[in-house]
Design a protein around this motif. Structure first.
Motif, PDB file in Angstrom:
ATOM      1  N   ASP A  36       0.995  -1.629   0.177  1.00 36.52           N
ATOM      2  CA  ASP A  36       0.072  -0.338  -0.592  1.00 36.52           C
ATOM      3  C   ASP A  36       0.689   1.159  -0.254  1.00 36.52           C
ATOM      4  OD1 ASP A  36      -2.754  -1.580  -0.125  1.00 36.52           O
ATOM      5  OD2 ASP A  36      -2.631  -1.380   2.396  1.00 36.52           O
ATOM      6  N   GLY A  37       2.348   0.921   0.851  1.00 37.26           N
ATOM      7  CA  GLY A  37       3.103   2.532   0.668  1.00 37.26           C
ATOM      8  C   GLY A  37       2.273   3.491   1.489  1.00 37.26           C
ATOM      9  N   LEU A  38       2.183   3.021   2.763  1.00 35.68           N
ATOM     10  CA  LEU A  38       1.455   3.820   3.451  1.00 35.68           C
ATOM     11  C   LEU A  38       2.513   4.408   4.610  1.00 35.68           C
ATOM     12  CD1 LEU A  38      -1.587   5.091   4.795  1.00 35.68           C
ATOM     13  CD2 LEU A  38      -1.807   2.914   6.052  1.00 35.68           C
ATOM     14  N   GLU A  39       2.312   5.630   4.232  1.00 46.81           N
ATOM     15  CA  GLU A  39       3.539   5.993   5.774  1.00 46.81           C
ATOM     16  C   GLU A  39       2.457   6.561   6.578  1.00 46.81           C
ATOM     17  OE1 GLU A  39       7.015   6.327   4.976  1.00 46.81           O
ATOM     18  OE2 GLU A  39       7.236   5.014   3.742  1.00 46.81           O
ATOM     19  N   HIS A  40       1.652   7.636   6.964  1.00 49.41           N
ATOM     20  CA  HIS A  40       0.976   8.058   7.929  1.00 49.41           C
ATOM     21  C   HIS A  40      -0.260   8.267   7.695  1.00 49.41           C
ATOM     22  CE1 HIS A  40       1.359  10.983  11.689  1.00 49.41           C
ATOM     23  NE2 HIS A  40       0.355  11.313  10.112  1.00 49.41           N
ATOM     24  N   ASP A  51     -12.824  12.645   8.893  1.00 51.44           N
ATOM     25  CA  ASP A  51     -12.013  13.088   7.807  1.00 51.44           C
ATOM     26  C   ASP A  51     -10.757  12.100   7.987  1.00 51.44           C
ATOM     27  OD1 ASP A  51     -13.135  14.997   6.218  1.00 51.44           O
ATOM     28  OD2 ASP A  51     -12.864  16.213   6.786  1.00 51.44           O
ATOM     29  N   LEU A  52     -10.073  11.464   6.775  1.00 48.58           N
ATOM     30  CA  LEU A  52      -8.845  10.880   7.301  1.00 48.58           C
ATOM     31  C   LEU A  52      -7.937  11.432   5.658  1.00 48.58           C
ATOM     32  CD1 LEU A  52     -10.008   7.237   6.872  1.00 48.58           C
ATOM     33  CD2 LEU A  52      -9.142   8.044   8.652  1.00 48.58           C
ATOM     34  N   PHE A  53      -7.199  11.596   5.800  1.00 47.74           N
ATOM     35  CA  PHE A  53      -5.871  11.977   5.057  1.00 47.74           C
ATOM     36  C   PHE A  53      -4.617  11.124   5.566  1.00 47.74           C
ATOM     37  CE2 PHE A  53      -7.753  15.357   6.660  1.00 47.74           C
ATOM     38  CZ  PHE A  53      -8.204  16.592   6.012  1.00 47.74           C
ATOM     39  N   LEU A  54      -4.423  10.088   3.959  1.00 52.33           N
ATOM     40  CA  LEU A  54      -3.623   9.522   4.660  1.00 52.33           C
ATOM     41  C   LEU A  54      -2.784   9.502   3.626  1.00 52.33           C
ATOM     42  CD1 LEU A  54      -6.624   6.365   2.818  1.00 52.33           C
ATOM     43  CD2 LEU A  54      -5.345   6.873   5.369  1.00 52.33           C
ATOM     44  N   PHE A  55      -0.964   9.400   4.069  1.00 54.81           N
ATOM     45  CA  PHE A  55       0.035   9.627   3.683  1.00 54.81           C
ATOM     46  C   PHE A  55       0.605   8.476   2.549  1.00 54.81           C
ATOM     47  CE2 PHE A  55      -1.149  12.922   6.463  1.00 54.81           C
ATOM     48  CZ  PHE A  55      -0.610  13.952   5.384  1.00 54.81           C
ATOM     49  N   ALA A  56       1.073   8.244   1.444  1.00 53.09           N
ATOM     50  CA  ALA A  56       1.234   7.049   1.001  1.00 53.09           C
ATOM     51  C   ALA A  56       2.737   7.165   0.671  1.00 53.09           C
ATOM     52  CB  ALA A  56       0.598   6.453  -0.135  1.00 53.09           C
ATOM     53  N   GLY A  66      -5.041   3.641  -5.980  1.00 52.53           N
ATOM     54  CA  GLY A  66      -5.731   1.953  -5.838  1.00 52.53           C
ATOM     55  C   GLY A  66      -5.440   1.135  -4.551  1.00 52.53           C
ATOM     56  N   HIS A  67      -3.605   1.969  -4.791  1.00 54.82           N
ATOM     57  CA  HIS A  67      -3.235   1.036  -2.890  1.00 54.82           C
ATOM     58  C   HIS A  67      -4.192   1.801  -1.521  1.00 54.82           C
ATOM     59  CE1 HIS A  67      -0.416  -0.232  -4.625  1.00 54.82           C
ATOM     60  NE2 HIS A  67       0.192   0.243  -5.428  1.00 54.82           N
ATOM     61  N   MET A  68      -4.850   2.657  -1.662  1.00 54.02           N
ATOM     62  CA  MET A  68      -5.559   3.390  -0.375  1.00 54.02           C
ATOM     63  C   MET A  68      -6.703   2.834  -0.409  1.00 54.02           C
ATOM     64  SD  MET A  68      -3.310   5.115   0.932  1.00 54.02           S
ATOM     65  CE  MET A  68      -2.015   4.053   0.419  1.00 54.02           C
ATOM     66  N   ARG A  69      -7.514   2.930  -1.729  1.00 52.25           N
ATOM     67  CA  ARG A  69      -8.756   1.756  -1.855  1.00 52.25           C
ATOM     68  C   ARG A  69      -9.118   1.004  -1.526  1.00 52.25           C
ATOM     69  NH1 ARG A  69     -13.433   2.649  -2.067  1.00 52.25           N
ATOM     70  NH2 ARG A  69     -12.649   4.964  -2.738  1.00 52.25           N
ATOM     71  N   ALA A  70      -7.791  -0.081  -2.433  1.00 51.23           N
ATOM     72  CA  ALA A  70      -7.817  -0.976  -1.731  1.00 51.23           C
ATOM     73  C   ALA A  70      -7.476  -1.743   0.111  1.00 51.23           C
ATOM     74  CB  ALA A  70      -6.436  -1.818  -2.490  1.00 51.23           C
ATOM     75  N   LEU A  71      -6.914  -0.413   0.308  1.00 54.34           N
ATOM     76  CA  LEU A  71      -6.744  -0.983   2.576  1.00 54.34           C
ATOM     77  C   LEU A  71      -7.759  -0.101   2.733  1.00 54.34           C
ATOM     78  CD1 LEU A  71      -5.473  -0.089   4.670  1.00 54.34           C
ATOM     79  CD2 LEU A  71      -4.847   1.747   4.163  1.00 54.34           C
TER      80      LEU A  71
END
Length: 89
Positions: A36-40, A51-56, A66-71
């Motif tokens: 996913d490459g999720l960092e934070h 509200d979510l802020f996904l840092f990749a 696409g990775h964030m959608r899969a998560l």
């Protein structure tokens, strides 16, 4: 680094508690996989939702969304248990 904003809605007008914010944060980390490459994750209560802020990682390139959608899809079941709906689009 790429940043993705997602709003999780919840029925009713009750604000999201600090405990629920932490719970969602932890649920997302529990369902994240290295690809996913999720960092934070930054999560905050916003009205009756969250509200979510996904840092990749930047090297996720055009596939980051696409990775964030899969998560979010992997975490959808547990999130719905707590009344949060993952957006479909």
């Amino acid at each position: 680094m790429q940043v993705f904003h997602v709003r999780l809605e919840r029925g009713g007008n009750r604000p999201v508690s600090d405990e629920e914010v932490i719970l969602v944060h932890d649920l997302l980390w529990a369902h994240a996989i290295p690809s996913d490459g999720l960092e934070h994750i930054r999560a905050r209560s916003a009205g009756g939702g969250l509200d979510l802020f996904l840092f990749a990682r930047a090297d996720c390139g055009p596939y980051g969304l696409g990775h964030m959608r899969a998560l979010l899809t992997r975490a959808e079941g547990p999130l719905s248990t707590y009344g949060f709906a993952v957006p479909t689009a």
